[in-house]
Structure formats: C-alpha cells, structure tokens
Write an enzyme that holds these catalytic residues in place. Structure first.
Site, PDB file in Angstrom:
ATOM      1  N   GLU A 213      20.642  22.204  13.423  1.00  0.00           N
ATOM      2  CA  GLU A 213      20.993  22.555  12.211  1.00  0.00           C
ATOM      3  C   GLU A 213      20.450  24.154  11.760  1.00  0.00           C
ATOM      4  O   GLU A 213      19.486  24.287  12.336  1.00  0.00           O
ATOM      5  CB  GLU A 213      20.299  21.696  11.225  1.00  0.00           C
ATOM      6  CG  GLU A 213      20.712  21.913   9.726  1.00  0.00           C
ATOM      7  CD  GLU A 213      20.261  20.926   8.749  1.00  0.00           C
ATOM      8  OE1 GLU A 213      19.533  19.868   9.193  1.00  0.00           O
ATOM      9  OE2 GLU A 213      20.745  20.939   7.500  1.00  0.00           O
TER      10      GLU A 213
ATOM     11  N   CYS B 137      21.663  18.271   5.913  1.00  0.00           N
ATOM     12  CA  CYS B 137      21.949  18.382   4.458  1.00  0.00           C
ATOM     13  C   CYS B 137      22.920  19.691   4.476  1.00  0.00           C
ATOM     14  O   CYS B 137      23.614  19.668   3.562  1.00  0.00           O
ATOM     15  CB  CYS B 137      20.565  18.784   3.908  1.00  0.00           C
ATOM     16  SG  CYS B 137      19.366  17.305   3.697  1.00  0.00           S
TER      17      CYS B 137
ATOM     18  N   ASN C  10      26.039  12.205   5.826  1.00  0.00           N
ATOM     19  CA  ASN C  10      24.679  12.591   6.235  1.00  0.00           C
ATOM     20  C   ASN C  10      23.617  12.088   5.238  1.00  0.00           C
ATOM     21  O   ASN C  10      23.554  12.537   4.130  1.00  0.00           O
ATOM     22  CB  ASN C  10      24.420  14.061   6.552  1.00  0.00           C
ATOM     23  CG  ASN C  10      22.857  14.194   6.821  1.00  0.00           C
ATOM     24  OD1 ASN C  10      22.452  14.039   7.574  1.00  0.00           O
ATOM     25  ND2 ASN C  10      22.358  14.907   5.601  1.00  0.00           N
ATOM     26  N   GLU C  11      22.938  10.903   5.519  1.00  0.00           N
ATOM     27  CA  GLU C  11      21.862  10.337   4.632  1.00  0.00           C
ATOM     28  C   GLU C  11      22.454  10.276   3.363  1.00  0.00           C
ATOM     29  O   GLU C  11      21.655  10.366   2.320  1.00  0.00           O
ATOM     30  CB  GLU C  11      20.724  11.370   4.517  1.00  0.00           C
ATOM     31  CG  GLU C  11      19.946  11.663   5.819  1.00  0.00           C
ATOM     32  CD  GLU C  11      18.843  12.720   5.472  1.00  0.00           C
ATOM     33  OE1 GLU C  11      18.557  12.997   4.440  1.00  0.00           O
ATOM     34  OE2 GLU C  11      17.956  12.499   6.626  1.00  0.00           O
TER      35      GLU C  11
HETATM   36  O1  AHR Z   1      16.077  17.481   9.528  1.00  0.00           O
HETATM   37  C1  AHR Z   1      15.888  18.458   8.513  1.00  0.00           C
HETATM   38  C2  AHR Z   1      16.761  17.570   7.418  1.00  0.00           C
HETATM   39  O2  AHR Z   1      16.243  16.284   7.399  1.00  0.00           O
HETATM   40  C3  AHR Z   1      18.162  17.294   7.447  1.00  0.00           C
HETATM   41  O3  AHR Z   1      19.071  18.327   7.241  1.00  0.00           O
HETATM   42  C4  AHR Z   1      18.444  16.060   6.965  1.00  0.00           C
HETATM   43  O4  AHR Z   1      19.472  15.233   7.142  1.00  0.00           O
HETATM   44  C5  AHR Z   1      17.100  15.344   6.535  1.00  0.00           C
HETATM   45  O5  AHR Z   1      16.910  14.880   5.532  1.00  0.00           O
END
Ligand code: AHR
Length: 649
Positions: free
Chosen positions: A39, A243, A373-374
């Site tokens: 990321e 994120c 994602n989450e």
């Molecule tokens: O890995 C960092 C963040 O942690 C990521 O962007 C997110 O998916 C998680 O909360």
C-alpha cells in the site's frame, strides 16, 4: 533464566494439537499461502518504491494533499549570477487536461548563470557514483527564439556533480531528455534546471530516474526495495491498499483507470495517508512488478463505498461511509470488468490493446480480485458489494473474488461480514488483525475448527504491533497454524510492507528504508523463512515437544512437504525464555537425505534491526543430521526452519 515478559498469560504448553499421535494422512494446503500486501502508505510508492527522484514533478501538489503544500512544494526559484525574471504557476495552456498546472518561466535577463528552478527531491536526491540518471522535461517554448537550457545535479554549496545541456526547438509542448552521469555518491543532491538566455517557457513534468531501476525498466522501481520484496518469494501481491482503495470520501476512491497510460496524462490524487499520489506507479507497473517477482497479482477495488472513517480520525467514528449513487454503479462495475480485461483479455480487445500499448501484449494471468477493504457492514455496502460480485461471478467464473469482513478479528463487522459472505458464497474473505504478540500465541487454534464448508480465508493484513524479536516469533508461531489450516486459510500477508523512515505514518512495518538503504525487520526474516519454505501438503503430529518443558514455554511446529522437490520442511517455534526439546518423528517419510539444512532465527525478545544496525538479528544457516531431529534442542525465542531433502530429487 530471563523473565518472560511477553507470554505470562499462558501457562504453557505446546500449541500443536495431539502431540504424540502418529503421522496422519497428508492434507493438501494452499500453494499461494504467503504473499505480500503493498500500500502507498508511509511514502511506500512516491518517495519509495517508485524510483522517480523528483518530488512534485508536475506541480500538482496542493493544500488538499497536505495543508501546507502547494504547486511549488519541493521547488525553489533559482536566480544566481544576477539574472532576473518571473516564475509563476499557470494553468492556461497545460500539457494536458489531466495535468493542469505548469511553471511559466519568463527570463528577462539571464545574467551570468541563467535563471530557473531547483528541486530538492524527497528529502534530498541520493546519487551513486558512476551511475547514469535519465532526465526529462516537457517545455513549451512561448517566445520566438530557442532557449539554451542547462540541467545539473548539485550537492552542498552548489558543488556541481553532473551537467547536461539542450536547446528548446520551438513552440508547443515537447519532451526533452538528457543523461546525467556523476562520479559522486551523495545523500542530498538537488536538481537545477536553468534557462540560459532570454525567453518565455512553460515547464512541466520534470523527471529524474536512475537508469538502474529494477530490471532497468522505464518508469521503474527502486532496485534494492524490489530485491528485498522479491527475496520474500511472495506467492501473490495485494495492491494498491488498504484504506487507500476505498478512499477518504467518494472523490478519493482509487480508480485504476486513472493510473495507466503515459505518466504525464495520469490523473493524480490526494493520498488518504495525507500526501500525494503521482500514480506513476500505476496498475500497469503493479502488474509488471508482480510478474517480475513471480507473485500472482491481487488487485483490490472498492466495493462502491468510501472508507467508514472518511473525514474523521482514523478508527474513530465510523459514520463517514458513502456509497456511489445507483446511477454511477453501472459504470463502476464496468471499470471492474475492464480491469479484468486489461489484465487478461487478448491484444485484439480494447483493454488488451491498451495493455499491449503499454508494453505487455501477453496477459498478466489475473486470478484474484479483492472487492472492498475492512468496510463497515452497512446496507449501502452490502447492496453495492453484491452488485459488483454478482456481475464478476457471472462474467468471470475463472476469477476468485475476495470479500471483506471488517477491520478486526472479531466484532460486529466481522460477524455480519461472515454471515453476508456465507450467504453469497463468496469464495474467500479478507480478515485483518493488528494485535499484540499474546493474541497471536493464544489464538493459535483460531482456524482449527473453522467450518470448512464456509468461505475460505485470506488474512490480508496482520502484525503483532512491534518489530522486536518477540513479535516476529509470535507471528511465526501463528504462521505454523496458518500452515496447519492451509486448507481453509488460502493466503496471508503481513502489513504494512514498506515505510520510509522520514515519513512513517504507521508502525510496525516489514521493511524500513531511507534514500540510501533498507532495513528489513526481524519480522521480515520470519516471513521470508516461511515463504521460501512453503509446501503443498501438511502433515499433522510430526513434531512433538518433550523433556524440559516448563510452564513458560510456548511452542509450536508444523510440517509440510513440497511435492515438487520432495523436501520435507519443519518449522519449530519457541516463544518462551527457555530451551526446549522437539522430537520429529519422520518415520512416515521414505527416502529422506541424511543431512538437512537448518536456519535459526533467535536472540533476546527485545532485539530489533534498525537502519543503523540492519543485520543485527538474522537467520543463521547450518547443516544438521536428519537423525538428530529425533531430539532437536529448540533455543529460547526462536524459529527454526529445517529442510530435509529427498534423496530422489
Ligand atoms: O495496513 C494499514 C491499514 O490498516 C490499511 O490501509 C487498512 O486496510 C488497515 O486498517
């Protein structure tokens, strides 16, 4: 004996079930078990993996990236030798509409040295002696006469390390290139671009790349970082976030189509982690990177909703999730289908042709796509996820969709996410856990009783909140359980992967770096030892622990076979302060060699690697007699990986 600070919760025991049973039948496990998650966080891409050395190369930084930023961040107006004129940021005649800002340089009097601008790079430009650097710039000559230009790499007190010259060749935006060679190694050089005679110029997309990128690729990646990631032998790579994917509000959602094509035409945007994404490292480069390191690509797209923490403080609130309007969903779903086509369709198709135009006629063999994602499990999320999922499933049964079950290993979103995933029969869901070492040790049996008929698991993000040896060892203990449950846990990736030490917005990470070098953490070596020693068959009950086990000992082990080589691989973990004895019963395996390779990572629980001491804790390799594994002494706080070669291969 050293006091056990970290594991006092458990009056332990061995984390392997039914210790003394005989070898049972082998269980097939995922062959994509250990991979990486990339990321653009903590300057992982811009200012990190992406080898561009010029910061804010297209004058697109703004206060929406970061309050104090503007189009001239990292730039300076340079007038030395009594020249004068004006420098301003304009947008009337841009290079293209996606790249709206450029510098207008009006040279009224060039003086003795010319006037122009200087870029300080990302905390300075690091140069290596006797290496070549590719410079390029777009210039629109707005005055009648050609203008002589000079580009230099300079060090402290303006010491000149390299110079090249060129002359503009008329009106209209044109790309000019030069090669700069320096005999200096420097930490914090700068790039100076000067106009040497009167005139008026539009200047944009100023770029400097080392020629030695990974595989010497154009628009390439920093070789040392790629080599470190490749050194993990990851079976897959999840990208571009996290994120970052679902974004801080709908406008900030990551749109892969904005990230392909000529770099100067890509649509840049604010990074959710409070900086700027040049998207020079875009989806083409991600796919190429995966191919280069032999990792299957796992792109993640938003589920049509933004991050639930949009506009708020990280992990506080949970009210900011917004969904794309239903009117926008058809186009959005088409984007997802086009992504699959961009990766896999033949060159004769629209998207396959774009891939070929970028330099890769062959498909990238995409097998996995993550959706979401989450995400908070709201009605908005569910409706949009289902719309995307249903279409991808119908049109691309060959793609394994990975869904999402919230940010934590338990809780409301986790429960609702699982219920929803099972209802839809989503093939795999993405679980995340950032927890203390104790959690990783006490949850070793987490997957042992998972319902095998349900969706399978991808542990997309996990870390034990620290980079000390004890963290790495706790993760190693948990990873033995991932292997043991490799029929239900299909994939796992530590997170986050990279962090620039000057811009670290999340700790811990797997690899730290600065402009000059890298420091793989102890956790990195655990990942590497597991990843480089994956198998396709798991054998239960091969290793048992005996002898001087004390109440503080926390022991775990796994045994896998790599059928390609015939090798049997044991991983033995001791997360406690005293040595223990492991007994490997190898009687079920025929034709094993007499010698086994042994790699041991051990030390004291607080030990860490750092930029100052990058190799403080490293695995130590040796050879051990296979027969000696009947009673193997497992050092305190250690991971041992033992590879027993098959005689026949
Ligand atoms: O890995 C960092 C963040 O942690 C990521 O962007 C997110 O998916 C998680 O909360």
């Amino acid at each position: 004996m050293q006091k056990l600070k970290y594991c006092v919760f458990i009056a332990l025991t061995c984390l392997c079930p039914s210790l003394h049973a005989q070898n049972k039948q082998a269980k097939p496990i995922s062959t994509d078990l250990f991979g990486v998650f990339f990321e653009d966080l903590s300057y992982s891409a811009d200012g990190g993996l992406y080898a561009e050395l010029i910061q804010n190369r297209s004058f697109e930084y703004s206060a929406s990236d970061k309050r104090e930023w503007h189009p001239l961040t990292a730039w300076e107006y340079t007038t030395q030798g009594f020249g004068y004129g004006t420098l301003s940021v304009e947008s009337a005649q841009p290079l293209n509409t996606n790249n709206p800002h450029y510098v207008l340089l009006n040279i009224e009097e060039e003086g003795q040295q010319g006037i122009g601008l200087t870029n300080s790079g990302y905390d300075g430009i690091a140069l290596k002696a006797n290496e070549k650097y590719n410079f390029s710039v777009y210039i629109n000559q707005l005055s009648a006469k050609p203008v002589s230009m000079q580009v230099q790499l300079r060090g402290k007190k303006d010491a000149v390390y390299a110079t090249a010259t060129f002359t503009t060749t008329g009106s209209g935006w044109k790309k000019y290139t030069a090669t700069l060679t320096t005999d200096q190694t420097a930490d914090s050089a700068k790039l100076v671009l000067l106009a040497k005679n009167k005139g008026k110029l539009g200047i944009d997309e100023v770029s400097l790349f080392p020629q030695k990128t990974y595989h010497n690729e154009q628009n390439g990646l920093r070789a040392d970082l790629v080599e470190a990631i490749a050194g993990l032998q990851p079976k897959f790579m999840r990208f571009p976030g996290g994120c970052l994917v679902h974004g801080d509000g709908l406008g900030n959602m990551y749109r892969w189509k904005n990230t392909i094509g000529p770099v100067e035409e890509r649509i840049q945007q604010r990074n959710i982690w409070n900086y700027h994404q040049s998207v020079g490292l875009g989806f083409y480069e991600y796919f190429r990177f995966c191919e280069d390191i032999g990792a299957k690509p796992l792109p993640v797209v938003s589920a049509g909703v933004s991050c639930q923490n949009s506009g708020g403080t990280w992990r506080i609130g949970g009210t900011g999730q917004k969904g794309l309007s239903m009117a926008d969903m058809a186009d959005y779903i088409q984007d997802v289908l086009d992504l699959i086509a961009y990766a896999n369709a033949p060159v004769t198709s629209t998207w396959g042709a774009k891939r070929a135009a970028a330099g890769h006629p062959k498909p990238f063999n995409l097998q996995y796509v993550g959706i979401g994602n989450e995400d908070k499990q709201t009605a908005d999320f569910r409706e949009r996820f289902k719309m995307i999922y249903d279409v991808v499933k119908a049109k691309h049964p060959e793609i394994t969709v990975i869904g999402t079950v919230g940010p934590s290993p338990s809780g409301e979103d986790y429960d609702l996410g699982w219920k929803f995933a099972n209802q839809l029969a989503v093939p795999v869901v993405d679980e995340h856990f950032y927890e203390k070492p104790d959690w990783f040790l006490t949850n070793n049996a987490r997957y042992d009783n998972y319902n095998r008929a349900n969706s399978k698991v991808y542990i997309g993000e996990y870390a034990s909140k620290g980079n000390a040896l004890i963290n790495a060892i706790a993760e190693a203990a948990f990873m033995t359980s991932i292997e043991r449950n490799g029929d239900v846990v299909k994939m796992a990736s530590y997170a986050p992967l990279l962090a620039n030490t000057k811009h670290t917005s999340w700790n811990p990470n797997l690899i730290y770096f600065d402009n000059k070098g890298i420091s793989p953490t102890v956790n990195y070596y655990v990942q590497q030892l597991f990843s480089a020693n994956q198998g396709n068959l798991f054998y239960p009950d091969v290793v048992s622990f005996d002898g001087k086990t004390g109440k503080d000992l926390v022991l775990a082990a796994s045994c896998v076979k790599d059928s390609k080589t015939g090798d049997i691989i044991l991983k033995i973990v001791n997360a406690g302060p005293g040595a223990a004895v492991a007994k490997a019963n190898l009687s079920a395996f025929k034709g094993l060699g007499n010698d086994a390779s042994l790699q041991v990572l051990s030390g004291t629980p607080d030990q860490k690697n750092s930029m100052a001491e990058p190799g403080k804790v490293l695995p130590v390799a040796s050879v051990i007699k296979t027969g000696a594994l009947a009673a193997y002494t497992v050092p305190a706080y250690s991971l041992s990986v033992i590879r027993i070669k098959s005689k026949s291969k």
